[in-house]
Design a protein around this motif. Sequence first.
Motif, PDB file in Angstrom:
ATOM      1  N   SER A   1       9.698  11.678  -3.039  1.00 46.53           N
ATOM      2  CA  SER A   1       9.162  13.036  -2.981  1.00 46.53           C
ATOM      3  C   SER A   1      10.275  14.056  -2.763  1.00 46.53           C
ATOM      4  CB  SER A   1       8.149  13.156  -1.841  1.00 46.53           C
ATOM      5  OG  SER A   1       8.815  13.074  -0.582  1.00 46.53           O
TER       6      SER A   1
ATOM      7  N   ILE B   1      -3.427  13.279  -8.575  1.00 47.80           N
ATOM      8  CA  ILE B   1      -2.478  12.193  -8.819  1.00 47.80           C
ATOM      9  C   ILE B   1      -3.036  11.174  -9.817  1.00 47.80           C
ATOM     10  CG2 ILE B   1      -3.327  10.799  -6.898  1.00 47.80           C
ATOM     11  CD1 ILE B   1       0.311  11.071  -8.232  1.00 47.80           C
TER      12      ILE B   1
ATOM     13  N   VAL C   1       6.633  10.991 -11.714  1.00 46.74           N
ATOM     14  CA  VAL C   1       5.893  11.913 -10.850  1.00 46.74           C
ATOM     15  C   VAL C   1       6.686  12.185  -9.580  1.00 46.74           C
ATOM     16  CG1 VAL C   1       3.817  12.260  -9.458  1.00 46.74           C
ATOM     17  CG2 VAL C   1       3.641  11.175 -11.705  1.00 46.74           C
ATOM     18  N   GLU C   2       6.800  13.459  -9.242  1.00 43.50           N
ATOM     19  CA  GLU C   2       7.503  13.876  -8.031  1.00 43.50           C
ATOM     20  C   GLU C   2       6.555  14.730  -7.188  1.00 43.50           C
ATOM     21  OE1 GLU C   2      11.993  15.183  -7.436  1.00 43.50           O
ATOM     22  OE2 GLU C   2      10.821  16.786  -8.353  1.00 43.50           O
ATOM     23  N   GLN C   3       6.412  14.385  -5.927  1.00 39.04           N
ATOM     24  CA  GLN C   3       5.442  15.062  -5.069  1.00 39.04           C
ATOM     25  C   GLN C   3       6.068  16.215  -4.289  1.00 39.04           C
ATOM     26  OE1 GLN C   3       3.480  12.485  -2.271  1.00 39.04           O
ATOM     27  NE2 GLN C   3       2.143  14.105  -1.484  1.00 39.04           N
TER      28      GLN C   3
ATOM     29  N   TYR D   1       1.825  17.781  -7.462  1.00 40.94           N
ATOM     30  CA  TYR D   1       2.628  16.766  -8.145  1.00 40.94           C
ATOM     31  C   TYR D   1       3.204  17.370  -9.421  1.00 40.94           C
ATOM     32  CZ  TYR D   1       0.015  13.693  -5.047  1.00 40.94           C
ATOM     33  OH  TYR D   1      -0.553  13.096  -3.934  1.00 40.94           O
TER      34      TYR D   1
ATOM     35  N   VAL E   1       4.717  16.391 -12.898  1.00 43.04           N
ATOM     36  CA  VAL E   1       4.633  15.213 -13.761  1.00 43.04           C
ATOM     37  C   VAL E   1       5.489  15.415 -15.007  1.00 43.04           C
ATOM     38  CG1 VAL E   1       3.096  13.673 -15.031  1.00 43.04           C
ATOM     39  CG2 VAL E   1       2.272  14.841 -12.963  1.00 43.04           C
TER      40      VAL E   1
ATOM     41  N   SER F   1      16.459   8.492  -6.857  1.00 47.41           N
ATOM     42  CA  SER F   1      15.592   9.266  -7.751  1.00 47.41           C
ATOM     43  C   SER F   1      16.326   9.589  -9.049  1.00 47.41           C
ATOM     44  CB  SER F   1      15.143  10.557  -7.065  1.00 47.41           C
ATOM     45  OG  SER F   1      14.334  11.329  -7.938  1.00 47.41           O
TER      46      SER F   1
ATOM     47  N   ILE G   1       6.461   6.560  -9.611  1.00 44.57           N
ATOM     48  CA  ILE G   1       6.494   7.560  -8.546  1.00 44.57           C
ATOM     49  C   ILE G   1       7.912   7.689  -8.012  1.00 44.57           C
ATOM     50  CG2 ILE G   1       5.529   8.292  -6.349  1.00 44.57           C
ATOM     51  CD1 ILE G   1       3.476   8.125  -8.623  1.00 44.57           C
TER      52      ILE G   1
END
Length: 598
Positions: free
Chosen positions: A215, A204, A246-248, A253, A255, A229, A212
């Motif tokens: 998620s 990360i 950034v999406e978890q 992750y 990016v 989002s 961020i």
Amino acid sequence: MDFLPINIDDMNKRGWDQCDFVFVTGDAYVDHSSFGTAIISRLLERYGYKVGIIAQPNWKDLESFKILGEPKLGFLVNSGNIDSMVNHYTSFKKKRRNDVYSPGNKPNMRPDRAITVYSNRIREAYKNVPIIIGGIEASLRRLSHYDYWSDSIKRSILMDSGADLLVYGMGEKSIVQIAESLESGIPISEITYINGTVYKTRDIERPFEPVILPSYNEVTSSKKQYSQSFKIQYENTDSITAKTLVEQYDSIYVVQNPPMEILTEQELDDIYDLEYMMDFHPIYNNLGGVPALDEIKFSITSVRGCFGGCSFCALNYHQGRIIQSRSHESIVKEVEKMTVDKNFKGYIHDVGGPTANFRIKACEKQEKYGVCKDKSCLSPERCKNLVVDHSDYLNLLKKIRKVEGVKKVFIRSGIRYDYAIYDSKDDFIKELCKHHVSGQLRTAPEHVSERVLKLMGKPSIKTYNIFVDKFYSESKKQNKEQYIVPYFISSHPGSRLKDAIELAEYIRDMGHTPEQVQDFYPTPGTLSTCMYYTGINPLSGEEVYIPKSIEERKMQRALMQYNKKENYELVLNALKKEKRYDLIGNNSKALIRQRNKN
């Protein structure tokens, strides 16, 4: 000058032992500047890279992906010029019977979710070769997205495809930088610094000052989180102002780097001045050719980008809102090449792009500060800073008309009628009527309900009516019998049955019903699709009515063609449901007659 290699024999003729890149595409191989595969492959060729093409491989046969051998630098993969699911299915999820991007209109020449299937098969064939995905299917699925066909939230296509890197947007600058990085020996896992790309990481700390996003687990469990989002993504599509996102996904992750900077006029000219064959590969000669080429073979791409802001269009997410134009010299040069083609009959089918009559940036502010995040240039009203000027486009059209061998220049890509009427000179409408209409002008008012139009990002129907009056008045002055063919969408988010009936009444008063109608199609990457899935307008947070039932969608669609016999029962049920009995009977305003009970 020849087509790029499609087999080992072609490579041998060029004296190649190995390709630098092998391009796998879901379309038939057409070497024309309207095809993304052709642009990227020819651009790489100009930079000295050896590129081979595998068009429409048999995805059930692993050997189909080995016909050019293992490339030195990597595989490039796209689904073709259109998303494979849109290519295969109608808005009612029925299988299409043909595919204009395949030889002889033949269907089923590519798999569903083509990029994912191709990439996984390539990985089976070559374990360690870099895979870079791009094109419209990858671009619109670069982060988690609502998938209409499975009615679910799918992960970033990077996750499901197993690809190493994703190029979004138009991709020319990004792909050259990727190629140069790979050639210099940088591992694909370390190429995380190029704008216009998306990559995966477990670290990360790798992205610099990112935003961020909620998620993947959060957006799948909460429509409100999904809407939030999407709003962040929607506001980060401009190369000047966008942040890294950034999406978890649990320990991984995804990016998204900011968009690549837009092309200058010279850069865009250089891309369209590449040496294309401007035709489909001869292997398709006995298979019926590639029908998609027919309409665009003698068409000109004049611009990229669109500041129109239509909610149901993915261009904001793919090409961006800033206009990028080619020079007159480059375009005239392309026209001159067309005139010596043995099949050219003197007719240029189109000079345009996403919106034909956008040739300049919306305002001076965009040059330095990018596009506005919180407002549109044209909807719901014209921005006070909008520059309305058709002079450059009109001068271009005049130059093309003067090219020897050109008989007629048509405009068939969409025009913004609101932008046209905001021009105080009226020169564009005059020239349009005089020189550039082939009997019928296709326009896209999309709806008539003010509430629905606002959600669509379209102007008031009153604005459209002004354009219609100007068009017919000018055509009459020029003694030309020309007609407007409007395009409408049914069942868009916000459209209730009463809105569909209002649209039907408008169509009735036009005096003719449209031959073709379109039901709203929730494709990835659009504001309208986010509304469709969540029932929320992500830009305002307000709830939106969604006509999701098949019954209601069929009724809304049928109302646009209320006079067809096969639509009678659907229209009758819709009118009864809304208690619009005044529209059933023998009076002049009725949509349908009351049938005799006997």
